[in-house]
Design a protein around this motif. Structure first.
Motif, mmCIF file in Angstrom:
data_model
loop_
_atom_site.group_PDB
_atom_site.id
_atom_site.type_symbol
_atom_site.label_atom_id
_atom_site.label_comp_id
_atom_site.label_asym_id
_atom_site.label_seq_id
_atom_site.Cartn_x
_atom_site.Cartn_y
_atom_site.Cartn_z
ATOM 1 N N CYS A 101 79.913 62.590 22.673
ATOM 2 C CA CYS A 101 80.589 63.478 21.708
ATOM 3 C C CYS A 101 79.959 64.867 21.631
ATOM 4 O O CYS A 101 80.678 65.855 21.493
ATOM 5 N N LYS A 102 78.653 64.947 21.724
ATOM 6 C CA LYS A 102 78.067 66.269 21.477
ATOM 7 C C LYS A 102 78.428 67.268 22.588
ATOM 8 O O LYS A 102 78.375 68.467 22.372
ATOM 9 N N CYS A 104 81.515 67.210 24.012
ATOM 10 C CA CYS A 104 82.967 67.043 24.164
ATOM 11 C C CYS A 104 83.716 68.088 23.338
ATOM 12 O O CYS A 104 83.374 68.348 22.184
ATOM 13 N N ASN A 107 84.961 67.047 19.839
ATOM 14 C CA ASN A 107 84.008 66.550 18.840
ATOM 15 C C ASN A 107 84.381 67.087 17.455
ATOM 16 O O ASN A 107 84.544 68.291 17.272
ATOM 17 N N GLN A 113 86.921 59.132 16.869
ATOM 18 C CA GLN A 113 85.881 59.252 15.838
ATOM 19 C C GLN A 113 86.456 58.862 14.477
ATOM 20 O O GLN A 113 85.811 58.188 13.685
#
Ligand code: SF4
Ligand code: SF4
Ligand code: FES
Length: 216
Positions: A101-102, A104, A107, A113
């Motif tokens: 995620c970090k 992406c 995010n 999520q």
């Protein structure tokens, strides 16, 4: 328009007879996990199998995107049976999804999520064995990047491409190899979708991201 009364999670709701249950719930602020649903779509794709709910009187849970509401139905989106099916569907999806995620572009706005939070499940769930693919990212569009490894096969981009008469994206191959691609695996930048910003908007995950947000 005939108006009907339905009850969802104890909330009394008036809506149009025959409206799609998932749409009624979402419109009234009741979230049910979903990835493949699109409000405008006449016929549901019903591919993600996330939107299971329990309907009073029915033995088995059903997908809310396939139910047309009738007067008096009582729906429980958080019943034990429905939640179990929602969770299983999610865990299966996550078994083929690389979680990064970090790095992406989606995010913070990613539907995976949101679902993980709603179901109180870690995105890194390892209930099922992981099968990750290692396909190249398609960087050929001037507008977006397409990472097929993050695709959850919701079919929304295929619908968009067909709806707008572009017909540049479809599902190819079968089984575990099934994936979204352009005809003959052509780079998307060489197709009629090459500058289609809506692909990023309609994709609920980080498979389609804007290039300038890609590394955020
Ligand atoms: S698509 Fe969603 S879950 Fe997957 S890496 Fe991106 S933000 Fe994380
Ligand atoms: S690329 Fe995105 S919109 Fe298209 S099928 Fe995959 S997840 Fe859905
Ligand atoms: S939203 Fe109902 S099956 Fe995907």
């Amino acid at each position: 328009m005939t108006e009907v009364n339905v009850v969802i999670d104890g909330q009394q709701i008036k809506c149009k007879k025959g409206d799609i249950l998932l749409r009624v719930a979402i419109t009234n602020g009741i979230y049910i996990p979903n990835l493949c649903f699109l409000e405008e779509r006449e016929e549901p794709y019903a591919g993600c199998r996330l939107c299971f709910v329990e309907i009073e009187g029915d033995e088995l849970p059903k997908c809310a995107c396939t139910i047309h509401v009738e007067d008096g139905i009582k729906v429980n989106t958080r019943g034990e049976k429905a939640l179990r099916l929602q969770k299983t569907a999610f865990e299966l999806i996550m078994s083929t999804h690389p979680v990064d995620c970090k790095n992406c572009g989606k995010n913070g706005i990613c539907e995976l999520q949101r679902i993980a939070k709603h179901l109180k499940i870690s995105l890194k769930t390892n209930k099922y064995q992981k099968f990750l693919s290692d396909l190249p990212v398609d960087d050929s569009s001037p507008v977006f990047a397409f990472d097929p490894n993050k695709c959850v096969q919701c079919g929304r981009c295929v619908y968009l491409s067909e709806r707008d008469g572009l017909n540049c994206i479809s599902f190819a191959y079968r089984g575990l190899k099934r994936r979204v691609s352009a005809f003959m695996d052509a780079p998307l930048g060489t197709t009629r979708c090459s500058e289609k910003k809506e692909l990023v908007h309609i994709c609920p995950v980080g498979a389609f991201v804007f290039k300038d947000r890609k590394n955020k």
